[in-house]
Design a protein around this motif. Structure first.
Motif, PDB file in Angstrom:
ATOM      1  N   GLY A   4      25.261 -32.592  16.375  1.00  0.00           N
ATOM      2  CA  GLY A   4      26.060 -31.737  15.128  1.00  0.00           C
ATOM      3  C   GLY A   4      26.736 -30.648  15.703  1.00  0.00           C
ATOM      4  O   GLY A   4      26.611 -29.618  14.964  1.00  0.00           O
ATOM      5  N   LEU A   5      27.259 -30.467  16.841  1.00  0.00           N
ATOM      6  CA  LEU A   5      27.502 -29.213  17.406  1.00  0.00           C
ATOM      7  C   LEU A   5      28.373 -28.220  16.773  1.00  0.00           C
ATOM      8  O   LEU A   5      28.139 -27.097  16.557  1.00  0.00           O
ATOM      9  N   HIS A   6      29.343 -29.086  16.199  1.00  0.00           N
ATOM     10  CA  HIS A   6      30.353 -28.040  15.628  1.00  0.00           C
ATOM     11  C   HIS A   6      29.958 -27.376  14.078  1.00  0.00           C
ATOM     12  O   HIS A   6      30.564 -26.632  13.627  1.00  0.00           O
ATOM     13  N   GLY A  77      27.225 -32.676  21.384  1.00  0.00           N
ATOM     14  CA  GLY A  77      26.849 -33.042  20.103  1.00  0.00           C
ATOM     15  C   GLY A  77      26.923 -34.294  19.864  1.00  0.00           C
ATOM     16  O   GLY A  77      26.337 -35.237  20.693  1.00  0.00           O
ATOM     17  N   GLY A  78      27.547 -34.653  18.640  1.00  0.00           N
ATOM     18  CA  GLY A  78      27.240 -36.438  18.533  1.00  0.00           C
ATOM     19  C   GLY A  78      28.456 -37.337  18.921  1.00  0.00           C
ATOM     20  O   GLY A  78      29.309 -36.584  19.695  1.00  0.00           O
ATOM     21  N   SER A  79      28.214 -38.317  19.190  1.00  0.00           N
ATOM     22  CA  SER A  79      29.336 -39.555  19.720  1.00  0.00           C
ATOM     23  C   SER A  79      29.362 -40.469  18.991  1.00  0.00           C
ATOM     24  O   SER A  79      28.602 -41.227  18.701  1.00  0.00           O
ATOM     25  N   ASP A  80      30.710 -40.919  18.742  1.00  0.00           N
ATOM     26  CA  ASP A  80      31.020 -41.997  17.768  1.00  0.00           C
ATOM     27  C   ASP A  80      31.953 -42.746  18.697  1.00  0.00           C
ATOM     28  O   ASP A  80      33.325 -42.172  18.758  1.00  0.00           O
ATOM     29  N   ILE A  81      31.943 -43.942  19.608  1.00  0.00           N
ATOM     30  CA  ILE A  81      33.030 -44.667  20.258  1.00  0.00           C
ATOM     31  C   ILE A  81      32.879 -46.070  20.215  1.00  0.00           C
ATOM     32  O   ILE A  81      32.989 -46.614  21.410  1.00  0.00           O
ATOM     33  N   PRO A  82      33.245 -46.723  19.053  1.00  0.00           N
ATOM     34  CA  PRO A  82      33.333 -46.147  17.799  1.00  0.00           C
ATOM     35  C   PRO A  82      32.008 -45.894  16.879  1.00  0.00           C
ATOM     36  O   PRO A  82      32.006 -45.464  15.788  1.00  0.00           O
ATOM     37  N   LEU A  83      31.023 -46.769  17.420  1.00  0.00           N
ATOM     38  CA  LEU A  83      29.861 -46.702  17.006  1.00  0.00           C
ATOM     39  C   LEU A  83      28.894 -45.568  17.419  1.00  0.00           C
ATOM     40  O   LEU A  83      29.176 -45.034  18.273  1.00  0.00           O
ATOM     41  N   GLU A 195      38.556 -44.592  35.693  1.00  0.00           N
ATOM     42  CA  GLU A 195      38.948 -45.597  34.896  1.00  0.00           C
ATOM     43  C   GLU A 195      39.163 -45.157  33.487  1.00  0.00           C
ATOM     44  O   GLU A 195      38.479 -44.357  33.018  1.00  0.00           O
ATOM     45  N   PRO A 196      39.982 -45.728  32.394  1.00  0.00           N
ATOM     46  CA  PRO A 196      39.893 -45.463  31.260  1.00  0.00           C
ATOM     47  C   PRO A 196      38.807 -45.638  30.459  1.00  0.00           C
ATOM     48  O   PRO A 196      37.953 -46.838  30.605  1.00  0.00           O
ATOM     49  N   GLY A 197      38.375 -44.692  29.456  1.00  0.00           N
ATOM     50  CA  GLY A 197      37.180 -44.833  28.745  1.00  0.00           C
ATOM     51  C   GLY A 197      36.735 -43.571  28.399  1.00  0.00           C
ATOM     52  O   GLY A 197      37.531 -42.580  28.332  1.00  0.00           O
ATOM     53  N   ASN A 198      35.275 -43.493  27.949  1.00  0.00           N
ATOM     54  CA  ASN A 198      34.982 -42.190  27.342  1.00  0.00           C
ATOM     55  C   ASN A 198      33.711 -41.823  28.103  1.00  0.00           C
ATOM     56  O   ASN A 198      32.843 -42.450  28.468  1.00  0.00           O
ATOM     57  N   CYS A 199      33.772 -40.380  28.479  1.00  0.00           N
ATOM     58  CA  CYS A 199      32.329 -39.819  28.812  1.00  0.00           C
ATOM     59  C   CYS A 199      31.401 -39.080  27.615  1.00  0.00           C
ATOM     60  O   CYS A 199      32.286 -38.447  26.673  1.00  0.00           O
ATOM     61  N   ILE A 200      30.197 -39.484  27.807  1.00  0.00           N
ATOM     62  CA  ILE A 200      29.400 -38.880  26.709  1.00  0.00           C
ATOM     63  C   ILE A 200      28.132 -38.373  27.459  1.00  0.00           C
ATOM     64  O   ILE A 200      28.253 -38.320  28.655  1.00  0.00           O
ATOM     65  N   GLU A 201      27.205 -38.126  26.917  1.00  0.00           N
ATOM     66  CA  GLU A 201      26.074 -37.447  27.392  1.00  0.00           C
ATOM     67  C   GLU A 201      25.283 -38.458  28.502  1.00  0.00           C
ATOM     68  O   GLU A 201      24.828 -39.331  27.973  1.00  0.00           O
ATOM     69  N   GLU A 218      37.858 -42.192  18.791  1.00  0.00           N
ATOM     70  CA  GLU A 218      36.603 -41.553  18.814  1.00  0.00           C
ATOM     71  C   GLU A 218      36.268 -40.383  18.284  1.00  0.00           C
ATOM     72  O   GLU A 218      37.022 -39.731  18.009  1.00  0.00           O
ATOM     73  N   LEU A 219      34.940 -40.006  18.247  1.00  0.00           N
ATOM     74  CA  LEU A 219      34.735 -38.653  17.754  1.00  0.00           C
ATOM     75  C   LEU A 219      33.692 -38.291  18.861  1.00  0.00           C
ATOM     76  O   LEU A 219      32.404 -38.683  19.342  1.00  0.00           O
ATOM     77  N   ILE A 220      33.943 -36.956  19.600  1.00  0.00           N
ATOM     78  CA  ILE A 220      33.143 -36.687  20.566  1.00  0.00           C
ATOM     79  C   ILE A 220      33.069 -35.130  20.342  1.00  0.00           C
ATOM     80  O   ILE A 220      33.986 -34.246  20.237  1.00  0.00           O
ATOM     81  N   SER A 221      31.681 -34.706  20.532  1.00  0.00           N
ATOM     82  CA  SER A 221      31.475 -33.136  20.440  1.00  0.00           C
ATOM     83  C   SER A 221      30.871 -32.365  21.496  1.00  0.00           C
ATOM     84  O   SER A 221      29.823 -33.181  22.192  1.00  0.00           O
ATOM     85  N   ILE A 222      31.234 -31.421  22.192  1.00  0.00           N
ATOM     86  CA  ILE A 222      30.605 -30.880  23.376  1.00  0.00           C
ATOM     87  C   ILE A 222      30.528 -29.327  23.198  1.00  0.00           C
ATOM     88  O   ILE A 222      31.754 -28.896  22.505  1.00  0.00           O
TER      89      ILE A 222
END
Length: 481
Positions: A4-6, A77-83, A195-201, A218-222
């Motif tokens: 919940g970084l932000h 922080g949190g990640s929803d990609i989309p879950l 490649e297309p996609g999402n980086c998370i922790e 997506e919801l991504i926080s860092i």
């Protein structure tokens, strides 16, 4: 790691500030992130800051990358990609325990509608990746709301994927959890996927065909902590743009309302004490929907004066490469509260750090999305190092660093934003290869060193010429310095 970084470094949530400071901090409640951004008049780094930026690293978050000091600490922080996806580094055993705890809770809950029906519906075991999916009712008052959690192990890391669907969508939700779990792959430190996609922790989630047909967003926080100035925290959050009222997330509108309609004389007086550095539209590269406010809040009782910088982009609905973005930078942070300690950066230094880092945020180059260059600031010094697989930080001539112990390839002209290549060297041909006139080659990762500036030759060599680097060497300028 922080979650919940932000919400962590917002002073109004942690300190008893006066009302206007609280109102100003409420502007940070929303999140949205855009593509690539262009700075206004870039503030020059002071001599005290220059050593911190001599070595930088490129960090991948979501569909974007950013360059930060090599010594900066990353706080996801949190990640929803989309879950919702929560990563527990080296926490495989912990996640296993969380699964057992969740199952026990569902079993022990009271029955739905007072019948003898437990909240636990099913536990599905998975072999690849190793884990289980637990399905239950949300609570004993409803038979239509479900909670479904997937618990998985990849190497020593633990992963939890959660969904809260309605009962008719149970199978679809489980299918999404399985799809995400199977597509997630470990992400090496400093790796920038092509490649297309999402980086998370610690992980990367490649896109699926379903994502391309109906992109959920997506919801991504860092966040980043500066080692040399530990009270300085920068956070970035991206989320889907609001398709119904994108202007509702406008920082310009929020800030205007705060200034023009203070709720009390005390708020009006406090507002007059805030020091403004910049308040204007902000564009970072080709994204033009941003608004930036840079202020320094005054000293208050039990609260030190601190910098509070923010830029928001309302984004473009349904465009994952132009999402809503909320970027914040604060000084004087201690125990996740801004103003809890004295700011270590001067006004000029805080603005310089803000401009330097935010100007490098950009879309990660992939086979589907071309990379736009980062900030057009001064050239990096000769001797800059970049490992194979990293995004090239400076257009110029690069050669394998002698200390890396690798040979081959010679000098190569590499453009900023391209992937740093492998070293290619010739091997000894077998008898059969000699008969066929084939020359075996080998590829290996290395560390490249920037040895010269200059443009590329009119025609880039290919094949064996590129392997030997002979054509490049003829056109490459002499190294200076």
């Amino acid at each position: 790691m922080l979650k919940g970084l932000h919400m962590h470094i917002t002073a109004s949530k942690h300190l008893p500030l006066i009302a206007i400071a609280t109102a100003a901090m409420l502007m940070t409640a929303c999140d949205h992130n855009p593509r690539q951004w262009k700075t206004p008049n870039m503030t020059t780094l002071t001599p005290r800051l220059q050593p911190m930026f001599q070595k930088t690293k490129t960090v991948c978050f979501g569909r974007f990358i950013v360059d930060v000091p090599a010594t900066a600490t990353i706080a996801w922080g949190g990640s929803d990609i989309p879950l919702g996806v929560t990563i527990y580094p080296d926490g495989a055993d912990k996640v296993k325990g969380l699964a057992l705890k969740f199952i026990d809770e569902l079993k022990s809950e009271k029955a739905i509608n007072h019948d003898d029906v437990p909240l636990l519906l099913s536990v599905d075991e998975m072999a690849e990746p190793e884990g289980k999916i637990v399905t239950g009712y949300e609570d004993f008052q409803s038979i239509n709301d479900l909670k479904i959690n997937g618990y998985f192990k990849t190497n020593n890391d633990g992963i939890v994927i959660d969904s809260r669907p309605l009962k008719p969508y149970k199978d679809r939700a489980i299918g999404k959890i399985k799809s995400i779990a199977r597509r997630l792959r470990p992400l090496a430190e400093n790796e920038i996927p092509a490649e297309p996609g999402n980086c998370i922790e610690n992980f990367f989630l490649p896109d699926s065909p379903d994502d391309e047909k109906n992109h959920p967003g997506e919801l991504i926080s860092i966040g980043f902590r500066l080692k040399d100035f530990p009270d300085a925290h920068l956070s970035i959050s991206v989320a889907p743009s609001n398709p119904h009222d994108p202007e509702g997330d406008s920082l310009q509108r929020q800030w205007k309302r705060i200034k023009e309609d203070p709720a009390s004389p005390e708020e009006k007086e406090a507002l007059a004490k805030i020091k403004y550095f910049r308040e204007s539209p902000r564009q970072i590269h080709d994204w033009k929907t941003g608004y930036e406010v840079l202020v320094r809040n005054p000293d208050e009782e039990k609260v030190h004066s601190y910098h509070d910088f923010q830029v928001k982009f309302i984004g473009v609905p349904h465009d994952p490469y132009k999402p809503y973005a909320d970027i914040q930078f604060q000084t004087g942070v201690a125990n996740n509260a801004a103003g809890a300690t004295k700011a270590s950066l001067t006004d000029e230094e805080a603005i310089a750090v803000w401009d330097k880092i935010t100007s490098t945020i950009r879309v990660r180059p992939t086979s589907a999305i071309p990379l736009k260059s980062a900030d057009a600031g001064p050239s990096l010094p000769l001797g800059e190092l970049a490992a194979t697989g990293r995004t090239c930080p400076q257009t110029g001539w690069w050669a394998p660093d002698e200390e890396s112990g690798t040979k081959g390839s010679g000098r190569q002209h590499i453009k900023k934003g391209e992937r740093m290549p492998h070293v290619v060297s010739q091997g000894a041909p077998s008898l059969w290869q000699k008969l066929k006139g084939e020359q075996p080659v080998h590829q290996m990762a290395t560390v490249w060193k920037l040895v010269a500036y200059g443009d590329a030759p009119p025609a880039a060599p290919t094949g064996i010429a590129a392997i030997n680097g002979s054509a490049n060497e003829k056109n490459a300028p002499e190294r200076k310095g």
